[in-house]
Design a protein around this motif. Structure first.
Motif, PDB file in Angstrom:
ATOM      1  N   GLU A  87       2.551  -2.362   3.617  1.00 21.22           N
ATOM      2  CA  GLU A  87       1.478  -2.992   3.630  1.00 21.22           C
ATOM      3  C   GLU A  87       0.340  -2.306   2.615  1.00 21.22           C
ATOM      4  O   GLU A  87      -0.002  -1.389   2.788  1.00 21.22           O
ATOM      5  N   GLU A  89      -3.740  -2.726   1.242  1.00 19.64           N
ATOM      6  CA  GLU A  89      -5.147  -3.167   1.782  1.00 19.64           C
ATOM      7  C   GLU A  89      -5.951  -3.215   0.611  1.00 19.64           C
ATOM      8  O   GLU A  89      -6.204  -2.403  -0.134  1.00 19.64           O
ATOM      9  N   VAL A  91      -9.853  -3.088  -0.514  1.00 19.96           N
ATOM     10  CA  VAL A  91     -11.067  -2.492   0.143  1.00 19.96           C
ATOM     11  C   VAL A  91     -12.110  -2.775  -0.936  1.00 19.96           C
ATOM     12  O   VAL A  91     -12.149  -2.253  -2.074  1.00 19.96           O
ATOM     13  N   LYS A 127      -2.694 -11.929   4.017  1.00 26.62           N
ATOM     14  CA  LYS A 127      -3.356 -12.075   5.231  1.00 26.62           C
ATOM     15  C   LYS A 127      -4.891 -11.790   4.877  1.00 26.62           C
ATOM     16  O   LYS A 127      -5.091 -10.798   4.160  1.00 26.62           O
ATOM     17  N   SER A 128      -5.779 -12.760   5.350  1.00 25.23           N
ATOM     18  CA  SER A 128      -7.084 -12.455   5.419  1.00 25.23           C
ATOM     19  C   SER A 128      -7.861 -12.839   6.715  1.00 25.23           C
ATOM     20  O   SER A 128      -7.572 -13.978   7.251  1.00 25.23           O
ATOM     21  N   LYS A 132     -12.473  -8.146   8.172  1.00 23.43           N
ATOM     22  CA  LYS A 132     -11.400  -7.190   7.947  1.00 23.43           C
ATOM     23  C   LYS A 132     -10.836  -7.228   6.379  1.00 23.43           C
ATOM     24  O   LYS A 132     -11.289  -8.391   6.037  1.00 23.43           O
ATOM     25  N   ASN A 133     -10.452  -6.118   5.748  1.00 18.51           N
ATOM     26  CA  ASN A 133     -10.117  -6.207   4.602  1.00 18.51           C
ATOM     27  C   ASN A 133      -8.789  -7.004   4.449  1.00 18.51           C
ATOM     28  O   ASN A 133      -7.777  -6.900   5.234  1.00 18.51           O
ATOM     29  N   LEU A 135      -4.959  -8.180   3.483  1.00 22.02           N
ATOM     30  CA  LEU A 135      -3.782  -7.426   3.249  1.00 22.02           C
ATOM     31  C   LEU A 135      -2.765  -8.039   2.573  1.00 22.02           C
ATOM     32  O   LEU A 135      -2.649  -9.382   2.589  1.00 22.02           O
ATOM     33  N   ARG A 154      -0.971  -1.693  -7.088  1.00 20.99           N
ATOM     34  CA  ARG A 154      -1.821  -0.690  -7.206  1.00 20.99           C
ATOM     35  C   ARG A 154      -2.704  -0.191  -8.345  1.00 20.99           C
ATOM     36  O   ARG A 154      -3.947   0.133  -8.261  1.00 20.99           O
ATOM     37  N   ILE A 167      -7.129  -0.964  -4.264  1.00 18.65           N
ATOM     38  CA  ILE A 167      -6.010  -1.493  -3.467  1.00 18.65           C
ATOM     39  C   ILE A 167      -5.514   0.060  -2.916  1.00 18.65           C
ATOM     40  O   ILE A 167      -5.035   0.971  -3.950  1.00 18.65           O
ATOM     41  N   LYS A 168      -5.242   0.090  -1.591  1.00 23.95           N
ATOM     42  CA  LYS A 168      -4.552   1.356  -1.081  1.00 23.95           C
ATOM     43  C   LYS A 168      -3.378   0.818   0.004  1.00 23.95           C
ATOM     44  O   LYS A 168      -3.447  -0.442   0.283  1.00 23.95           O
ATOM     45  N   VAL A 170      -2.030   0.864   3.665  1.00 23.14           N
ATOM     46  CA  VAL A 170      -2.567   0.837   5.016  1.00 23.14           C
ATOM     47  C   VAL A 170      -2.087   2.276   5.566  1.00 23.14           C
ATOM     48  O   VAL A 170      -1.023   2.673   5.582  1.00 23.14           O
TER      49      VAL A 170
END
Length: 185
Positions: A87, A89, A91, A127-128, A132-133, A135, A154, A167-168, A170
């Protein structure tokens, strides 16, 4: 002495392992089929629901490869039985991700959107949720390929240490730095 190489690999139910000529190990399971060529010097035994890799000598090269090949075969067995999931995220303000089929569209603050065509072995979902950030969820039975795809995504916008944007993964902790004003007095 390779402690990893000596450990037997347990074969779960529903997974079949075959060793072909030239030590080509093929693993079939409910999630798919993977194969890996192993150095022909090594002996691979499949017995009693376990896989054993035996090295021929204690040469430096054979010792180094012993744990490597055991880990590669183990990753294939886990991949075809349960699979791997990563996953990521996004940011940052305005960062978005949408997935349509095998194409991932990323808006990362550049003047243009970035489109990435993913290999068919990797399943992607974006997913948005509000407040929330966004995913990106990637799933595959091949651990190497999944890691390579994650590294490519990434690399488009690595997390930076001042604001933490990028991009990191989770759960990943980004070491933060203080800005210019924090240290000056």
């Amino acid at each position: 002495m390779s402690r990893i190489g000596k450990a037997p690999i347990e074969i779960p139910a529903g997974v079949t392992v075959t060793v072909g000529k030239d030590n080509l190990v093929t693993v079939k399971g409910p999630k798919g089929e993977l194969s890996q060529a192993v150095n022909p010097d090594f002996e691979i035994k499949v017995e009693d629901g376990h896989i054993h890799l035996l090295r021929p000598t204690d040469d430096r090269e054979h010792r180094a490869q012993h744990g490597l090949y055991r880990a590669l075969v183990h990753n294939m067995v886990v991949g075809v039985s349960t699979g791997y999931r990563k996953e990521m995220e996004l940011v940052g303000v305005g960062y978005r991700a949408t997935a349509t089929g095998q194409v991932l569209e990323l808006s990362l603050g550049y003047s243009h959107a970035i489109f990435i065509k993913l290999p068919p072995e990797v399943k992607v979902e974006a997913k948005s949720e509000r407040n929330k950030n966004p995913l990106i969820i990637l799933e595959s039975d091949d651990k190497q390929l999944l890691g390579q795809v994650c590294a490519k995504i990434r690399s488009l916008r690595k997390p930076e240490p001042y604001k933490g944007k990028g991009i990191k993964f989770v759960g990943e902790v980004i070491r933060r730095k203080s800005g210019k004003t924090a240290g000056a007095k």
